[in-house]
Motif scaffolding. Structure first.
Motif: not given
Lengths: 431, 129
Positions: A57, A60-63, A73, A76
């Motif tokens: 996750r 794929e979404r926050d790194y 990002l 996050r």
């Protein structure tokens, strides 16, 4: 086996086997035809789907890198990384979140204290008190800093039954003792050490206490304040998290007073060409890009463990280790290292006089699908004290079940039969 | 890998009834090493003559079947050979002499005595001529 049945663990102590479904590797085909019986958890544990998903996750979404950008990002990632720190604080009952420093693991945490605190505080003749049952990671860093500073190492011996001989503490602790560094649970003997008692005695002579908690934080409830730990180190990969992430807990005033360990980005307030001002805690000890995703995944592991409850996990493993201890006790010629089950965490190491640990690990793996550790488990001095060079270790975790223990016992008996001396004669060469 | 193959009968024979296990009073050279991974130890004592011939050699040690049986097999192989033979005897030769295919970690067990033997010619015993 009637004694075994009479002392059979209470069903209520065991966790539901359905939690095994959370661990993909347990249903995987590791060895042809053998379901995996993974009993090498003191070395490293397996991961539940929840932790693996957390890793995916984030990537794929926050790194992004943390504490750097103002883009979404980075915010996050930073938020989740700092939430992980708070999860760790709550897990071990620390007072302040900045007392939690992320490192690469237990070894890195101990080295940080040895180099930073030790380098700044140890003088010739100062004493560091260790124990005879320490992992190499809680011996070598102190040997290194002792040789640099002229400090002296002393060691608490163990009793015949594999407990720390705390009667010797009166003699070993004194005005020169600056630090007591010891493990909460021996990775070889399984001994659960009375940390709060020892810490109280250490504090009474003005010494600090560092606890190597790599083998206890994953397995039982922990509170650094009731333990009396001034420093505590543990690793993510031994508690369902990834490798490459660990924790150093240190009391705020101690960490504040210590010089930075590694220099670089993140750990500074301000940098000139000639000098720098260090950042405040905990950034001061987190130079460079930290293990971002491992920290976030570790917090997913903490959620998973907390959901089940560390009390329940401890009871489960007590039931397993009791069964293993009783079963192994009945095997002739086998020597169990360490104390009776009531003083022991969820692992058992054993040795045969005539059969080397490698044979156990090899045959248990190849014929029974049982993964155990064979060797000195990074405790060479302890093995020397015990008069052996190697042992076989079975170490448990929440996903192990009584059937795993029975498989182990079955395998041990088979190894014993296979390698028993048979009066073999070597054939003449070429014959 | 097939487990039965790993512990072949002739290997267990060497383990239980080793070739020249013991010490050598006339030793001119001696060396020992430990496998840091597992603590297995092999010590080899050998007597070299002026022509570089291995007149005799003995081993002592402690460890798993593979480390101890391979030592016995190696000594049996090298008995009466020369230093040149020894130098030419490669790690691959040793693994072949042992027989069953080994995983990388177990190869270290098998090669322990081979490493000791390669070094022993550089370790003269004090006082030996």
């Amino acid at each position: 086996m009637s004694a075994l049945e009479k002392n059979a663990p209470q069903k209520s102590d065991l966790l539901p086997e359905s939690l095994r479904d959370d661990f993909p590797i347990l249903s995987g085909d590791v060895l042809d035809g053998h379901p995996l019986v993974f009993l090498d958890n003191a070395a490293s544990t397996q991961r539940p789907r929840q932790v693996i998903d957390a890793i995916c996750r984030v990537y794929e979404r926050d790194y992004s890198n943390v504490h750097r950008g103002i883009h979404t990002l980075s915010e996050r990632s930073t938020e989740q990384y700092e939430q992980a720190r708070e999860k760790v604080r709550a897990l071990i009952g620390a007072e302040h979140v900045e007392e939690i420093v992320f490192t690469q693991g237990t070894t890195a945490s101990i080295n940080l204290v040895a180099q930073s605190w030790g380098g700044a505080n140890l003088k010739p003749g100062d004493e560091i008190l260790l124990t005879a049952m320490e992992h190499h990671s809680n011996l070598v860093p102190w040997q290194q800093i002792a040789s640099k500073t002229g400090a002296v190492l002393r060691h608490v011996p163990i009793t015949e039954t594999g407990l720390l001989d705390i009667a010797t503490l009166d003699q070993l602790l004194g005005p020169r003792t600056r630090l007591v560094a010891l493990t909460s649970v021996s990775n070889t003997l399984g001994t659960i050490n009375p940390i709060s008692t020892i810490a109280a005695q250490a504090h009474a002579v003005g010494a600090l206490v560092l606890v190597d908690a790599a083998q206890s934080v994953p397995h039982q409830p922990t509170n650094v304040r009731t333990m009396g730990a001034d420093f505590m180190a543990f690793s993510g990969h031994k508690m369902l998290g990834p490798s490459g992430i660990g924790v150093l807990y240190g009391k705020r005033e101690l960490l504040d007073a210590m010089p930075p360990f590694m220099g670089g980005g993140s750990m500074i307030q301000e940098v000139g060409l000639e000098s720098f001002t260090p950042a405040a805690l905990p950034a001061k000890f987190e130079a460079g890009t930290p293990p971002i995703v491992p920290a976030i995944a570790m917090s997913a592991a903490i959620d998973y463990l907390s959901g089940i409850g560390l009390d329940a996990i401890h009871r489960h493993q007590q039931a397993l280790v009791k069964r293993a201890y009783q079963g192994l006790s009945q095997i002739t010629g086998l020597r169990i290292l360490g104390p009776a089950p009531e003083h022991r965490a969820g692992l058992v190491s054993f040795a045969f006089e005539k059969i080397h640990a490698h044979e156990f690990a090899q045959v248990l793996n190849d014929q029974f699908g049982v993964a155990v550790r064979a060797g000195h488990h990074c405790t060479q001095p302890l093995h020397a004290t015990l008069g052996i060079t190697a042992s076989t270790r079975a170490s448990f975790y929440l996903y192990n079940r009584l059937a795993d223990i029975d498989r182990l016992l079955e395998g041990v008996a088979a190894v014993q039969a296979k390698f028993a001396p048979q009066g073999r004669r070597r054939k003449a060469r070429g014959g | 890998m097939d487990q039965e193959e790993l512990y072949q009968e002739h290997i267990l024979d060497h383990y239980e009834d080793p070739f020249h296990r013991g010490t050598l009073e006339a030793a001119t050279h001696a060396h020992q090493e430990k496998n840091p991974l597992c603590g297995d130890v092999v010590r080899i004592e050998l007597e070299l003559d002026a022509q570089g011939k291995i007149c005799d050699l003995y081993f002592t040690g402690e460890g798993c079947v593979i480390s101890q049986a391979s030592a016995s097999m190696l000594l049996e192989q090298m008995h009466g050979k020369t230093i040149d033979d020894l130098k030419q005897f490669s790690a691959d030769d040793m693994l072949q002499l042992y027989g069953p295919r080994l995983t990388p970690n177990r190869q270290k067990c098998c090669l322990l005595s081979w490493k000791v033997l390669q070094s022993v010619v550089h370790s003269p015993v004090d006082g030996a001529s």
